[in-house]
Design a protein around this motif. Structure first.
Motif, PDB file in Angstrom:
ATOM      1  N   ILE A   1       0.843  -1.201   0.000  1.00  0.00           N
ATOM      2  CA  ILE A   1       0.000   0.000   0.000  1.00  0.00           C
ATOM      3  C   ILE A   1       0.883   1.258   0.000  1.00  0.00           C
ATOM      4  O   ILE A   1       0.661   2.189  -0.775  1.00  0.00           O
ATOM      5  N   ALA A   2       1.918   1.254   0.847  1.00  0.00           N
ATOM      6  CA  ALA A   2       2.808   2.420   0.932  1.00  0.00           C
ATOM      7  C   ALA A   2       3.511   2.665  -0.405  1.00  0.00           C
ATOM      8  O   ALA A   2       3.606   3.805  -0.881  1.00  0.00           O
ATOM      9  N   TRP A   3       3.974   1.575  -1.017  1.00  0.00           N
ATOM     10  CA  TRP A   3       4.665   1.713  -2.314  1.00  0.00           C
ATOM     11  C   TRP A   3       3.702   2.228  -3.374  1.00  0.00           C
ATOM     12  O   TRP A   3       4.034   3.124  -4.160  1.00  0.00           O
ATOM     13  N   TYR A   4       2.494   1.666  -3.386  1.00  0.00           N
ATOM     14  CA  TYR A   4       1.473   2.025  -4.385  1.00  0.00           C
ATOM     15  C   TYR A   4       1.090   3.502  -4.245  1.00  0.00           C
ATOM     16  O   TYR A   4       0.984   4.231  -5.244  1.00  0.00           O
ATOM     17  N   GLN A   5       0.922   3.951  -3.002  1.00  0.00           N
ATOM     18  CA  GLN A   5       0.561   5.357  -2.775  1.00  0.00           C
ATOM     19  C   GLN A   5       1.633   6.282  -3.345  1.00  0.00           C
ATOM     20  O   GLN A   5       1.333   7.288  -3.971  1.00  0.00           O
ATOM     21  N   LYS A   6       2.907   5.889  -3.111  1.00  0.00           N
ATOM     22  CA  LYS A   6       4.016   6.748  -3.530  1.00  0.00           C
ATOM     23  C   LYS A   6       4.252   6.658  -5.042  1.00  0.00           C
ATOM     24  O   LYS A   6       4.311   7.676  -5.737  1.00  0.00           O
ATOM     25  N   ALA A   7       4.342   5.446  -5.546  1.00  0.00           N
ATOM     26  CA  ALA A   7       4.654   5.263  -6.970  1.00  0.00           C
ATOM     27  C   ALA A   7       3.507   5.718  -7.873  1.00  0.00           C
ATOM     28  O   ALA A   7       3.720   6.074  -9.030  1.00  0.00           O
ATOM     29  N   GLY A   8       2.295   5.713  -7.322  1.00  0.00           N
ATOM     30  CA  GLY A   8       1.146   6.079  -8.145  1.00  0.00           C
ATOM     31  C   GLY A   8       0.800   7.555  -8.078  1.00  0.00           C
ATOM     32  O   GLY A   8      -0.118   8.014  -8.751  1.00  0.00           O
ATOM     33  N   GLU A   9       1.559   8.287  -7.253  1.00  0.00           N
ATOM     34  CA  GLU A   9       1.274   9.702  -7.063  1.00  0.00           C
ATOM     35  C   GLU A   9       1.369  10.469  -8.388  1.00  0.00           C
ATOM     36  O   GLU A   9       2.320  10.300  -9.151  1.00  0.00           O
ATOM     37  N   GLY A  10       0.353  11.284  -8.653  1.00  0.00           N
ATOM     38  CA  GLY A  10       0.368  12.100  -9.866  1.00  0.00           C
ATOM     39  C   GLY A  10       0.047  11.335 -11.136  1.00  0.00           C
ATOM     40  O   GLY A  10       0.101  11.864 -12.233  1.00  0.00           O
ATOM     41  N   LYS A  11      -0.281  10.052 -10.993  1.00  0.00           N
ATOM     42  CA  LYS A  11      -0.567   9.236 -12.188  1.00  0.00           C
ATOM     43  C   LYS A  11      -2.065   9.008 -12.376  1.00  0.00           C
ATOM     44  O   LYS A  11      -2.471   8.205 -13.217  1.00  0.00           O
ATOM     45  N   GLY A  12      -2.881   9.681 -11.560  1.00  0.00           N
ATOM     46  CA  GLY A  12      -4.329   9.532 -11.706  1.00  0.00           C
ATOM     47  C   GLY A  12      -4.819   8.208 -11.161  1.00  0.00           C
ATOM     48  O   GLY A  12      -4.170   7.571 -10.332  1.00  0.00           O
ATOM     49  N   ARG A  13      -5.977   7.779 -11.651  1.00  0.00           N
ATOM     50  CA  ARG A  13      -6.549   6.529 -11.169  1.00  0.00           C
ATOM     51  C   ARG A  13      -5.930   5.367 -11.920  1.00  0.00           C
ATOM     52  O   ARG A  13      -6.415   4.950 -12.952  1.00  0.00           O
TER      53      ARG A  13
END
Lengths: 344, 80
Positions: free
Chosen positions: A289-301
């Motif tokens: 979850i932590a990785w997903y939140q960070k890596a997905g930042e600014g990439k929309g849904r």
């Protein structure tokens, strides 16, 4: 007011979206309806309230982690449905119970009534959803891991956390994977590494007959097993069928698949780790979850699987996972989630 | 080792789950603790399931023979 509404529609940052919505005046219009002023917008955003075709009617999705429900909660659900619903329940595709035909004016009293028995409303939107699980090892004859316990862990510790897109966790107790770990963002699958001890073995050949994968052959003379580890699916059948307990469980735990989802463009998850303890499984969920939140930042849904298909992301994710559960638990070789081709 | 003498025999090679297990259970019901049931079942899924179920319920498989036709002949000592 018009500009606020416009912003809401184009926003891809749900945290911002949520804060904005909380500031909306109570008499603002939502979906063209006038609320009564008693509706908690934050709850509405997080909760599983799904608009139906019928005027003013919503489906209210209830939280049933692992598909389990106490009789107390069930009785309350029945009473609440008689009072606020349309006399019909639906079992959602992800093990939750849904009250149909609820007028949105009744959200407040319905939620209060359900809460008295400890029954919460589920979630929808870009966040950690209600975890799914099979019966697990408690009563299911094939179950190896305690999937129901793990569903409770996810529900207590991770449910509702914000993620770039929806985030679904599932627990299957054995490699039959009845709960579809291949199409979950995180799919845990119970498994056993079988170990054979020669002196107690009578060469009865039941293990070879029991193994559905052809991973065990019988020696033509002694009948004793010849184990082909590369074919083993870790299902535990040899261990459980062996009359003399010559096969035992060397390692027991969860395999971890990551990045699957169903939908219009289904993606098959990738195997990343094996034989995790319950504690390691929990650490892996937190790290993911932590990785997903960070890596997905600014990439929309963006779903986890689609993110992991991008260059370098699986490598980065495996590093984060290794930090959480130790590199020795990771499977060798990098596998990536992949799209499943379906007909139109 | 001396051959274990069976107290009852059933052939469930033509049965499928759940009848194979129900018939096995009914046959065990007719025996006392410590007595032995001899049964013939198919290899593969049937012998796997019957072995697992009998072990789960605490009975002891005391003899296993694979027949030339691929069926399994089990002797089971009743326990509980």
């Amino acid at each position: 007011m018009v500009t606020t509404k416009k912003k809401l529609k184009i926003s891809v940052d749900h945290n911002l979206e949520e804060r904005t919505i909380k500031r909306i005046e109570v008499n603002a219009e939502v979906s063209g309806k006038k609320p009564t002023g008693k509706i908690n917008f934050a709850e509405l955003r997080a909760g599983g309230f799904i608009k139906q075709r019928q005027k003013d009617k919503f489906t209210v999705r209830l939280k049933c982690p692992g598909g389990s429900l106490t009789l107390d909660r069930l009785k309350t659900i029945v009473a609440a449905t008689e009072k606020f619903g349309g006399g019909q329940l639906h079992l959602s595709t992800r093990q939750s119970m849904e009250i149909l035909h609820v007028d949105y004016h009744n959200f407040g009293p319905l939620v209060d009534m359900l809460k008295e028995s400890g029954q919460d409303v589920a979630s929808c939107g870009p966040r950690v959803r209600v975890p799914n699980a099979c019966g697990g090892c408690e009563y299911n004859p094939n179950g190896i891991t305690d999937t129901q316990k793990m569903a409770e862990v996810v529900d207590k510790k991770f449910f509702g956390l914000r993620t770039p897109h929806k985030f679904k966790v599932s627990f299957s107790g054995c490699p039959h994977d009845c709960i579809h770990g291949t199409s979950a963002d995180l799919g845990f699958i119970g498994g056993v590494w079988p170990v054979w001890e020669e002196t107690s073995c009578t060469g009865c050949t039941i293990c070879a007959s029991a193994c559905a994968e052809g991973a065990i052959e019988s020696h033509p003379e002694s009948g004793k097993p010849i184990f082909k580890a590369e074919k083993c699916l870790y299902c535990d059948d040899c261990v459980r069928a062996c009359p003399t307990n010559s096969w035992t469980a060397g390692k027991t735990g969860h395999s971890l698949r990551v990045g699957g989802h169903h939908g219009r463009h289904p993606v098959n998850s990738a195997m990343v780790a094996r034989f995790l303890t319950d504690e390691e499984a929990e650490a892996a969920i937190g790290a993911t979850i932590a990785w997903y939140q960070k890596a997905g930042e600014g990439k929309g849904r963006i779903r986890l699987g689609n993110l992991l298909m991008q260059e370098g992301q699986m490598e980065s994710y495996r590093e984060a996972l290794a930090d959480a559960i130790g590199p020795e638990k990771l499977v060798e070789g990098i596998e990536r989630p992949h799209k499943i081709t379906i007909g139109r | 080792m001396a051959e274990v003498v069976a107290d009852k025999f059933i052939d469930i090679a033509s049965e499928v789950c759940p009848m194979s297990f129900v018939l096995t259970k009914l046959a065990l019901d007719e025996l006392e603790d410590g007595q032995v049931l001899e049964l013939v079942c198919q290899g593969g899924d049937p012998v796997r399931n019957i072995s697992i179920q009998l072990k789960d319920e605490g009975h002891m498989i005391v003899s296993v023979k694979k027949e030339p036709d691929g069926n399994f002949r089990l002797k089971v000592r009743k326990s509980g």
